[in-house]
Scaffold this active site. Sequence first.
Site, PDB file in Angstrom:
ATOM      1  N   ARG A 180     -10.604  10.714  40.248  1.00 12.39           N
ATOM      2  CA  ARG A 180      -9.140  10.975  40.085  1.00 12.39           C
ATOM      3  C   ARG A 180      -8.923  11.114  38.696  1.00 12.39           C
ATOM      4  O   ARG A 180      -8.002  11.306  38.377  1.00 12.39           O
ATOM      5  CB  ARG A 180      -8.593  10.507  41.156  1.00 12.39           C
ATOM      6  CG  ARG A 180      -6.885  10.810  41.169  1.00 12.39           C
ATOM      7  CD  ARG A 180      -6.548  10.670  42.737  1.00 12.39           C
ATOM      8  NE  ARG A 180      -5.449  10.495  43.092  1.00 12.39           N
ATOM      9  CZ  ARG A 180      -3.707  10.743  43.789  1.00 12.39           C
ATOM     10  NH1 ARG A 180      -4.600  10.388  45.124  1.00 12.39           N
ATOM     11  NH2 ARG A 180      -2.799  10.512  44.168  1.00 12.39           N
ATOM     12  N   ASN A 229      -8.505  15.556  43.264  1.00 16.36           N
ATOM     13  CA  ASN A 229      -8.386  14.853  44.522  1.00 16.36           C
ATOM     14  C   ASN A 229      -9.145  14.964  46.035  1.00 16.36           C
ATOM     15  O   ASN A 229     -10.752  15.034  45.692  1.00 16.36           O
ATOM     16  CB  ASN A 229      -6.768  15.409  44.510  1.00 16.36           C
ATOM     17  CG  ASN A 229      -5.563  14.396  45.499  1.00 16.36           C
ATOM     18  OD1 ASN A 229      -5.815  13.436  46.793  1.00 16.36           O
ATOM     19  ND2 ASN A 229      -4.488  13.849  45.268  1.00 16.36           N
ATOM     20  N   GLY A 235      -2.623   3.853  51.730  1.00 18.55           N
ATOM     21  CA  GLY A 235      -2.564   2.669  50.173  1.00 18.55           C
ATOM     22  C   GLY A 235      -1.342   2.522  50.553  1.00 18.55           C
ATOM     23  O   GLY A 235      -1.926   1.645  49.202  1.00 18.55           O
ATOM     24  N   ARG A 237      -7.555  15.822  58.623  1.00 17.72           N
ATOM     25  CA  ARG A 237      -8.151  17.637  57.960  1.00 17.72           C
ATOM     26  C   ARG A 237      -9.225  18.062  58.854  1.00 17.72           C
ATOM     27  O   ARG A 237     -10.161  18.457  58.174  1.00 17.72           O
ATOM     28  CB  ARG A 237      -8.788  16.801  57.132  1.00 17.72           C
ATOM     29  CG  ARG A 237      -8.018  16.363  55.567  1.00 17.72           C
ATOM     30  CD  ARG A 237      -7.761  15.076  54.749  1.00 17.72           C
ATOM     31  NE  ARG A 237      -6.638  15.252  53.481  1.00 17.72           N
ATOM     32  CZ  ARG A 237      -6.036  13.636  53.195  1.00 17.72           C
ATOM     33  NH1 ARG A 237      -6.598  12.776  53.717  1.00 17.72           N
ATOM     34  NH2 ARG A 237      -5.408  14.445  52.362  1.00 17.72           N
ATOM     35  N   ASP A 262      -2.530   5.121  41.072  1.00 14.45           N
ATOM     36  CA  ASP A 262      -2.946   5.525  42.438  1.00 14.45           C
ATOM     37  C   ASP A 262      -4.056   6.801  42.136  1.00 14.45           C
ATOM     38  O   ASP A 262      -4.512   7.497  42.788  1.00 14.45           O
ATOM     39  CB  ASP A 262      -1.375   6.175  42.875  1.00 14.45           C
ATOM     40  CG  ASP A 262      -1.187   6.744  44.003  1.00 14.45           C
ATOM     41  OD1 ASP A 262      -2.161   6.831  44.666  1.00 14.45           O
ATOM     42  OD2 ASP A 262      -1.018   7.668  44.458  1.00 14.45           O
ATOM     43  N   ASN A 303      -6.432   3.213  46.352  1.00 16.61           N
ATOM     44  CA  ASN A 303      -5.851   2.689  45.002  1.00 16.61           C
ATOM     45  C   ASN A 303      -5.828   1.136  45.978  1.00 16.61           C
ATOM     46  O   ASN A 303      -5.246   1.468  46.958  1.00 16.61           O
ATOM     47  CB  ASN A 303      -4.389   3.420  45.286  1.00 16.61           C
ATOM     48  CG  ASN A 303      -4.002   3.366  45.801  1.00 16.61           C
ATOM     49  OD1 ASN A 303      -3.845   4.564  46.354  1.00 16.61           O
ATOM     50  ND2 ASN A 303      -2.442   3.149  46.782  1.00 16.61           N
ATOM     51  N   TRP A 361      -9.413   7.098  53.122  1.00 16.43           N
ATOM     52  CA  TRP A 361      -8.499   8.568  53.997  1.00 16.43           C
ATOM     53  C   TRP A 361      -9.293   9.569  53.637  1.00 16.43           C
ATOM     54  O   TRP A 361      -8.722  10.984  54.176  1.00 16.43           O
ATOM     55  CB  TRP A 361      -6.666   8.558  53.633  1.00 16.43           C
ATOM     56  CG  TRP A 361      -6.392   8.362  52.162  1.00 16.43           C
ATOM     57  CD1 TRP A 361      -6.314   7.734  51.161  1.00 16.43           C
ATOM     58  CD2 TRP A 361      -7.172  10.234  50.957  1.00 16.43           C
ATOM     59  NE1 TRP A 361      -6.119   7.690  49.760  1.00 16.43           N
ATOM     60  CE2 TRP A 361      -6.642   9.104  49.620  1.00 16.43           C
ATOM     61  CE3 TRP A 361      -7.175  11.090  51.384  1.00 16.43           C
ATOM     62  CZ2 TRP A 361      -6.259  10.083  48.419  1.00 16.43           C
ATOM     63  CZ3 TRP A 361      -6.831  11.514  50.801  1.00 16.43           C
ATOM     64  CH2 TRP A 361      -6.368  10.842  48.880  1.00 16.43           C
ATOM     65  N   GLN A 382      -4.533  21.035  55.894  1.00 19.50           N
ATOM     66  CA  GLN A 382      -5.390  20.651  55.307  1.00 19.50           C
ATOM     67  C   GLN A 382      -6.829  20.071  56.257  1.00 19.50           C
ATOM     68  O   GLN A 382      -7.855  19.941  55.583  1.00 19.50           O
ATOM     69  CB  GLN A 382      -5.305  19.169  54.577  1.00 19.50           C
ATOM     70  CG  GLN A 382      -4.092  19.283  54.031  1.00 19.50           C
ATOM     71  CD  GLN A 382      -3.562  17.942  53.513  1.00 19.50           C
ATOM     72  OE1 GLN A 382      -4.991  16.895  52.551  1.00 19.50           O
ATOM     73  NE2 GLN A 382      -2.787  18.595  52.347  1.00 19.50           N
TER      74      GLN A 382
END
Lengths: 271, 531
Positions: free
Chosen positions: B317, B377, B180, B119, B290, B247, B229, B75
């Site tokens: 999201r 996302n 989370g 990332r 979530d 979340n 994140w 990623q």
Amino acid sequence: MQSLVLSFALAGAFACGAQPKKPTNPLGDSPQVAEAGQQLYNRTCTGCHGPDGGEGERAPSLDANRRYFRVSEAAIFEVVKNGIPGTAMPSTNLPDTEIWKIVAFIRNVRATASDLVVAGDVRNGMLVFRGEGGCVRCHMIRGQGGLLGPDLSSIGAQLPLKKLHETLTKPRPIPIGFRPVTVTNLQGETISGVARNADGFSLQVLDAKGKLHLLDTKELRTVNYAKESLMPHNFDRTLNGEQYRDLVAMLAVQARTKVRAPLQGENEAGR
Amino acid sequence: MSFRTLLIGAALSGVSLTAQVTEKQLREAQAGNWLHYNGSYDSRRHSALNQIHTGNVDALVPRWIFRVPGATTLQTVPIVVDGVMYVTQPNEVYAIDARSGRKIWEYHRVPARLKGPNRGVAVWMDKVYFTTPDAHLIALNAATGNVIWESKIAEASDGYWSPAAPLVVKGKVLAGIAPGDHGLNGFLDAYDATTGERLWRFHSIPRPGEPGSETWSGDSWKSAGGNTWLTGSYDPELNLLYWGIGNPAPDFNGDVRLGDNLYTECVVALDLDTGKLKWYFQFTPHDTMDWDAVEIPVLVDAPYKGKIWKLMAHADRNGFYYLLDRVTGKFLHGVPFVKKLNWASGLTPEGRPIRVPGIEPTLKGTVVCPAAAGAANWQSPAYSPATGLFYVVAQEGCGLANKSTETFRPGGFQYRATGDVNLRDESWKVYVRALDLTTGQLRWESERTGSTGLGGGLLSTAGGLLFSGEQNGQFVGLDAKSGETLWHFYTGQQISAQPITYTINGKQHVAIAAGADILSFALFEFKGPTK
């Protein structure tokens, strides 16, 4: 590579005592135990092996310069007690307590510098590193220093003491990624540095000021590699005895990452 | 003159002149380098490079491939500084010659923990920053990978790790935390980029007595989630950071945490110097699906209702596209950007969702759209000032959502209180959608045919192109005006990262992580017969 990293991690866990399920030395690994083991070893093992773990008439040395498949305390204990079938290495009827002393000694012989108590003034050693020794021009410890040579922040955890001495006092092969090189490009400009990486088509050179030069070999007129490392190997002569001792003591405690490099062949058995 | 004299003599001359990425460069984010996770502080992922354009993109060919050892589905978003590319996977950083793909150095965190993904890095002066599975922030020398400093962000043994690319602003490294979903309370940290000293921490869950603490019933704030994140954005004029918060915990059972659960599912605007909260906007009060609101806040100055506004655009999201005034946090406009949305019938004038009763996780199971995987996302959106369009990877899908009475256990255990089953049938679709920035109206869409997951994010260029990495392995170039597919290359591996663009000797390249590989593309140049 991830498996290598994982094996590093496992080795680390083992070294920290988090992992072992096999028996470990019940006598501990204090210098006294290792010293008692050394005396015992020199009395009972030197018929074949050399004294103090060195090379003997009929059996190899046990120091860190060779490849081992038996690394753990349990594995060394087993081989001392039961011998190695098909070789001259015999079993012994020494009591287990005595065998464990020998195990402590052998582990000590193979230990990295940071595993040992090395005499010298660490603080003064750092002054030598930054001053008289000139090391800091090329080497970094914990974010401070030069870039041309390897980072030494974990050198004590990577090298046995004997090798640490050798790197300071004897010509050594050039580590991968640190070969000095001078190139000239088609415009006649010269770049000198260490070749961090090269293939038949490209070359990546780090110069003395820490600048990376990303070069295409088609754009180069000449590429000259030096045969020798930039690393001096006469510190036992250029420094006085006290300075040399303190420098070694300082390097020996450098263990930012408290995991030794794997001994050659370690974890490779059975491949 | 010997090598030694020459080199060490030069080293003696003192201060290192390693490539320095200045604050000015980070702020201007000029085309040629790719200095930030999302390309620039405003996170538009739009490059001024235009050599590769709608008229010649057909000639785009791979120049090199770098395999990241041991990687599966990367990623990482490559960062490029003066021809050196930095890519990551958990515990590891690689510096690559961006013209040849050859590795220059690699760094391995020891001991390695197996928590992913990672990332990417951030850069500043002669340093490269990244975060680790054992929740540390590490500064490396950009030329050699030597460790300069490392700082512990949080206790890994508690269950924390850190996957996001940091952001560096004015000598501060902003680093977030995950997860989370384990009931661990989140925060955003700022560290001194030179020394690694922590300068401030913003707690995303208010402690008792603090504003917002009244939005948590009982002791529920103690294991409340709200993590950071993904990477945020920054407005230099306002000196504000914009960061999405994840979340609340437990994810799917809201009964044990009655209230709006601030500042989960918010974007927060923080003063860069102090970390103090300037304003917040909550997309999903009392979320039970979530739907982390970490999706990238995109900053644009554009006309809206007759005047130029400092806007923030955000595709959440939860399925709604939002336009906020980023000076005050005031909600301006919001519309759904997916059709499969059943949990809310719309938004109030203040931007609060109008919930449809009963559409939430139940013991028996309830169909909720979007699914927990989200309408959007981590796949970065893009905005093109040339088209005025906001581009987003949109997922049309629902989940059968359950809840349970699971309680919190310390030590890094999951604290989700169950989840949802993706109802993947032929109607589950993924699209690249182009939305009008200010109205959110759909201008075009391009289906990612064959993808059953979101895949990777987007890159807009001044060549009129929108690059898009698909979960099915296709890397495509779309016409940013129409959505027409103009170019594609099958990488053979799942793409889960966002593309970037950079130049080498003035020639534009486009790069992306696909599966275990980093691929770099440039226009084919025929230089005449080989012999």
